[in-house]
Structures are given as C-alpha cells and as structure tokens.
Write a protein that holds these residues in place. Sequence first.
Motif, PDB file in Angstrom:
ATOM      1  N   ARG A 193      -1.558 -14.831   1.148  1.00 18.88           N
ATOM      2  CA  ARG A 193      -2.781 -15.593   1.411  1.00 18.88           C
ATOM      3  C   ARG A 193      -3.788 -14.825   2.285  1.00 18.88           C
ATOM      4  O   ARG A 193      -4.993 -14.903   2.040  1.00 18.88           O
ATOM      5  CB  ARG A 193      -2.415 -16.932   2.054  1.00 18.88           C
ATOM      6  CG  ARG A 193      -3.417 -18.042   1.787  1.00 18.88           C
ATOM      7  CD  ARG A 193      -2.908 -19.361   2.362  1.00 18.88           C
ATOM      8  NE  ARG A 193      -1.617 -19.741   1.838  1.00 18.88           N
ATOM      9  CZ  ARG A 193      -1.443 -20.379   0.696  1.00 18.88           C
ATOM     10  NH1 ARG A 193      -2.493 -20.713  -0.040  1.00 18.88           N
ATOM     11  NH2 ARG A 193      -0.222 -20.703   0.279  1.00 18.88           N
ATOM     12  N   PRO A 194      -3.338 -14.069   3.295  1.00 16.55           N
ATOM     13  CA  PRO A 194      -4.313 -13.343   4.133  1.00 16.55           C
ATOM     14  C   PRO A 194      -5.110 -12.274   3.395  1.00 16.55           C
ATOM     15  O   PRO A 194      -6.142 -11.809   3.901  1.00 16.55           O
ATOM     16  CB  PRO A 194      -3.437 -12.703   5.221  1.00 16.55           C
ATOM     17  CG  PRO A 194      -2.208 -13.552   5.275  1.00 16.55           C
ATOM     18  CD  PRO A 194      -1.976 -13.970   3.864  1.00 16.55           C
ATOM     19  N   LEU A 195      -4.650 -11.840   2.201  1.00 19.00           N
ATOM     20  CA  LEU A 195      -5.337 -10.766   1.474  1.00 19.00           C
ATOM     21  C   LEU A 195      -6.423 -11.284   0.527  1.00 19.00           C
ATOM     22  O   LEU A 195      -7.117 -10.487  -0.103  1.00 19.00           O
ATOM     23  CB  LEU A 195      -4.330  -9.953   0.657  1.00 19.00           C
ATOM     24  CG  LEU A 195      -3.266  -9.179   1.432  1.00 19.00           C
ATOM     25  CD1 LEU A 195      -2.376  -8.402   0.471  1.00 19.00           C
ATOM     26  CD2 LEU A 195      -3.896  -8.245   2.458  1.00 19.00           C
ATOM     27  N   ALA A 214       4.791  -6.034  -9.535  1.00 20.42           N
ATOM     28  CA  ALA A 214       4.939  -4.741  -8.867  1.00 20.42           C
ATOM     29  C   ALA A 214       5.658  -4.824  -7.529  1.00 20.42           C
ATOM     30  O   ALA A 214       6.008  -3.791  -6.950  1.00 20.42           O
ATOM     31  CB  ALA A 214       3.560  -4.109  -8.650  1.00 20.42           C
ATOM     32  N   GLY A 215       5.861  -6.039  -7.022  1.00 15.48           N
ATOM     33  CA  GLY A 215       6.483  -6.219  -5.713  1.00 15.48           C
ATOM     34  C   GLY A 215       5.439  -6.497  -4.646  1.00 15.48           C
ATOM     35  O   GLY A 215       4.334  -5.939  -4.692  1.00 15.48           O
ATOM     36  N   PRO A 216       5.756  -7.348  -3.674  1.00 16.54           N
ATOM     37  CA  PRO A 216       4.775  -7.684  -2.637  1.00 16.54           C
ATOM     38  C   PRO A 216       4.375  -6.500  -1.772  1.00 16.54           C
ATOM     39  O   PRO A 216       3.240  -6.441  -1.294  1.00 16.54           O
ATOM     40  CB  PRO A 216       5.489  -8.769  -1.815  1.00 16.54           C
ATOM     41  CG  PRO A 216       6.942  -8.588  -2.117  1.00 16.54           C
ATOM     42  CD  PRO A 216       7.019  -8.093  -3.517  1.00 16.54           C
ATOM     43  N   ASP A 217       5.277  -5.548  -1.572  1.00 10.73           N
ATOM     44  CA  ASP A 217       4.934  -4.385  -0.745  1.00 10.73           C
ATOM     45  C   ASP A 217       3.810  -3.578  -1.381  1.00 10.73           C
ATOM     46  O   ASP A 217       2.920  -3.067  -0.680  1.00 10.73           O
ATOM     47  CB  ASP A 217       6.159  -3.496  -0.527  1.00 10.73           C
ATOM     48  CG  ASP A 217       7.182  -4.131   0.397  1.00 10.73           C
ATOM     49  OD1 ASP A 217       6.816  -5.089   1.121  1.00 10.73           O
ATOM     50  OD2 ASP A 217       8.344  -3.689   0.395  1.00 10.73           O
ATOM     51  N   ARG A 220       0.581  -5.478  -0.694  1.00 15.36           N
ATOM     52  CA  ARG A 220       0.187  -5.378   0.723  1.00 15.36           C
ATOM     53  C   ARG A 220      -0.318  -3.976   1.055  1.00 15.36           C
ATOM     54  O   ARG A 220      -1.294  -3.807   1.790  1.00 15.36           O
ATOM     55  CB  ARG A 220       1.367  -5.753   1.616  1.00 15.36           C
ATOM     56  CG  ARG A 220       1.585  -7.253   1.751  1.00 15.36           C
ATOM     57  CD  ARG A 220       2.563  -7.567   2.854  1.00 15.36           C
ATOM     58  NE  ARG A 220       3.916  -7.205   2.496  1.00 15.36           N
ATOM     59  CZ  ARG A 220       4.818  -8.071   2.017  1.00 15.36           C
ATOM     60  NH1 ARG A 220       4.490  -9.342   1.854  1.00 15.36           N
ATOM     61  NH2 ARG A 220       6.037  -7.669   1.720  1.00 15.36           N
ATOM     62  N   GLU A 221       0.333  -2.955   0.505  1.00 18.87           N
ATOM     63  CA  GLU A 221      -0.094  -1.575   0.766  1.00 18.87           C
ATOM     64  C   GLU A 221      -1.485  -1.314   0.204  1.00 18.87           C
ATOM     65  O   GLU A 221      -2.316  -0.652   0.845  1.00 18.87           O
ATOM     66  CB  GLU A 221       0.908  -0.597   0.158  1.00 18.87           C
ATOM     67  CG  GLU A 221       0.576   0.864   0.439  1.00 18.87           C
ATOM     68  CD  GLU A 221       1.618   1.809  -0.133  1.00 18.87           C
ATOM     69  OE1 GLU A 221       1.348   3.030  -0.143  1.00 18.87           O
ATOM     70  OE2 GLU A 221       2.690   1.348  -0.573  1.00 18.87           O
ATOM     71  N   ALA A 222      -1.761  -1.842  -0.992  1.00 18.78           N
ATOM     72  CA  ALA A 222      -3.081  -1.661  -1.601  1.00 18.78           C
ATOM     73  C   ALA A 222      -4.124  -2.580  -0.977  1.00 18.78           C
ATOM     74  O   ALA A 222      -5.325  -2.310  -1.055  1.00 18.78           O
ATOM     75  CB  ALA A 222      -3.001  -1.926  -3.107  1.00 18.78           C
ATOM     76  N   PRO A 226      -3.011  -3.783  -7.054  1.00 20.24           N
ATOM     77  CA  PRO A 226      -3.008  -2.311  -7.099  1.00 20.24           C
ATOM     78  C   PRO A 226      -3.925  -1.765  -8.193  1.00 20.24           C
ATOM     79  O   PRO A 226      -4.041  -2.339  -9.278  1.00 20.24           O
ATOM     80  CB  PRO A 226      -1.539  -1.977  -7.375  1.00 20.24           C
ATOM     81  CG  PRO A 226      -0.781  -3.122  -6.778  1.00 20.24           C
ATOM     82  CD  PRO A 226      -1.644  -4.327  -7.037  1.00 20.24           C
ATOM     83  N   ARG A 227      -4.578  -0.646  -7.897  1.00 13.04           N
ATOM     84  CA  ARG A 227      -5.515  -0.030  -8.836  1.00 13.04           C
ATOM     85  C   ARG A 227      -4.753   0.813  -9.866  1.00 13.04           C
ATOM     86  O   ARG A 227      -4.952   2.020  -9.976  1.00 13.04           O
ATOM     87  CB  ARG A 227      -6.518   0.846  -8.082  1.00 13.04           C
ATOM     88  CG  ARG A 227      -7.408   0.081  -7.109  1.00 13.04           C
ATOM     89  CD  ARG A 227      -8.299   1.054  -6.334  1.00 13.04           C
ATOM     90  NE  ARG A 227      -9.079   0.390  -5.316  1.00 13.04           N
ATOM     91  CZ  ARG A 227     -10.284  -0.144  -5.506  1.00 13.04           C
ATOM     92  NH1 ARG A 227     -10.850  -0.079  -6.700  1.00 13.04           N
ATOM     93  NH2 ARG A 227     -10.919  -0.732  -4.512  1.00 13.04           N
ATOM     94  N   THR A 228      -3.875   0.164 -10.592  1.00 10.32           N
ATOM     95  CA  THR A 228      -3.121   0.831 -11.651  1.00 10.32           C
ATOM     96  C   THR A 228      -3.276   0.040 -12.937  1.00 10.32           C
ATOM     97  O   THR A 228      -3.458  -1.184 -12.913  1.00 10.32           O
ATOM     98  CB  THR A 228      -1.625   0.933 -11.301  1.00 10.32           C
ATOM     99  OG1 THR A 228      -1.063  -0.384 -11.230  1.00 10.32           O
ATOM    100  CG2 THR A 228      -1.414   1.651  -9.969  1.00 10.32           C
ATOM    101  N   ASN A 229      -3.196   0.749 -14.052  1.00 17.02           N
ATOM    102  CA  ASN A 229      -3.265   0.062 -15.338  1.00 17.02           C
ATOM    103  C   ASN A 229      -2.173  -0.991 -15.457  1.00 17.02           C
ATOM    104  O   ASN A 229      -2.411  -2.095 -15.944  1.00 17.02           O
ATOM    105  CB  ASN A 229      -3.129   1.070 -16.480  1.00 17.02           C
ATOM    106  CG  ASN A 229      -4.397   1.871 -16.690  1.00 17.02           C
ATOM    107  OD1 ASN A 229      -5.443   1.562 -16.143  1.00 17.02           O
ATOM    108  ND2 ASN A 229      -4.286   2.926 -17.485  1.00 17.02           N
ATOM    109  N   ALA A 230      -0.945  -0.647 -15.020  1.00 21.48           N
ATOM    110  CA  ALA A 230       0.178  -1.559 -15.195  1.00 21.48           C
ATOM    111  C   ALA A 230      -0.059  -2.876 -14.459  1.00 21.48           C
ATOM    112  O   ALA A 230       0.137  -3.961 -15.023  1.00 21.48           O
ATOM    113  CB  ALA A 230       1.472  -0.901 -14.710  1.00 21.48           C
TER     114      ALA A 230
END
Length: 261
Positions: A193-195, A214-217, A220-222, A226-230
């Motif tokens: 929610r904070p993101l 892709a996983g919550p990590d 959170r890291e991005a 995440p800026r990936t096609n997948a």
Amino acid sequence: MSEDSGDSGGGASAEGMGTAVKTGMAVGGLGCLMSPVAMTVAISSVFVIGGFGVLFAPLIALILFFGGGGGGGDGGADAPDPDRIAGIIQGDGSGEFDPKSVPEGMADPITEAGALCPDIGPVVIAAQIDQESGFRSDKTGPDGEQGVSQLPPDVFTRLGKDDDDNGKTSALDAADSILAQGRFMCELADQLRPLVSAEPLGDLLSLTLAAYDAGPDAVREAGRVPRTNASQQYVLAVRAKFAIYEGAVPASPPAQDTEGQ
C-alpha cells in the motif's frame, strides 16, 4: 529478464499507436478465431511494445476484434461494449463476477477468496487463475508450484488450509489453492500500500499482481511494477481477462479443470 525500454510513462504518438495495433494483429495471427487466452497474450505484447497511456484505445480495439464484436448472426446484439471494457480494464477488478465464466465447482471458492479483503475481488482471483494455470488443478510449475493458483510451495505451506473439508490440505485441491491465493493477495496488498502512486500501473492492484508474479521483494526494490516485459505483461494480461470474468467478453467455452483426468 530484460529491462522494458518501451516504458514511455506519458503516452505514445499516433504513429506509435498504429504500429502497436499492427503488432498486436501480427501476434494474434488468426484474428477472431483466437481463444480469449491467446487474445490477452497479444494484448499484453501491445502494451509493452507501445508504452502506456493512450494505448488503452488500441487494447480495447483488439478485444473487440478478437472477441468478434460486430459479427455473428444477431447483427452485433451481443457485441462487447467498448466503454464497459475500458472501465473494466482500467478498474480495480471489483465488478460483478460471472460464475458461469469459470469451470463447474470453482465459482464458490473464487467468490469466497474474493471476499477476504476489500482490495481483491473474485474477478481478480478468476483472471489470475486463468493466467496462472488455465484452471488446471494438476498443473505443476518449474519451481514446484502446484494447482490452479500456482503459489510458491513455501507460501502455500504457510497459508494453505483444508478449505474443502476433505481431511487434507493440498495445493492440488482447487478450493485449498484458491483460498490460499486470496489470503496471499490480501497480504501482498497490505504490504505494498505505501508504494501506490499516480503513474501508469501505480495502483494497488497492479502492484499486488506484480508481486504475486515476481515476488514482493522485486516490487519493493523497484518501487513500482518492475520495468520488465515479464512483470508488465503479467499485470496487463490479467487485467485484460477481467472483461471475461465480468461477462463483458464471451468465454466460449470456459477453461476446464483437469483434476483427475
């Protein structure tokens, strides 16, 4: 995974939009003979190639094209409504779930899983199951995921329960898998929610879908999807399926559970 160099954030030119539509048609190949699942693969490719923003318009056009809009013997009486589809795709998945759109026996656990928290509705749960397994209870993933919801084994061990009261807890039992999926999605929504932001795919549902895949990590890291096609294809393919499970686009026939076959 490669970085998505096509992320424009602010829309695309008319020329780029036309290219995206043509690309989608090329990916689709057989036009309106395609299944809804194949249709959404083509749609998600259009998004990643062309960027976001105004490409909601070509996405809707592709749904109408592949969904047979305007065709058929009823003079288009049952043609998909583009305005309704636009609202569904861009919405939060909280629309009314069509129980006839899923295999027999799955509507009740999907409805129950979609009532566990206000952020995740049954339409979202059904669209995810379609994307993850095509409603196959016997599916096994490359990292040991099992069942219709394809949860990582450690997540199912933690969140799975005997929800169908058959005396065992198993990811191969559709109800056990689906209710664990609902618990996990609610958990992810609370964590992310904070993101939430106003950027494309910055809403809570999109972040939660990306984290499921892709996983919550990774999210959170991005600090975003995440800026990936997948990751972006996953989020958009699931969103495109919302129209099926709200009954706005026909699913004929719905995917079938193959448990025990």
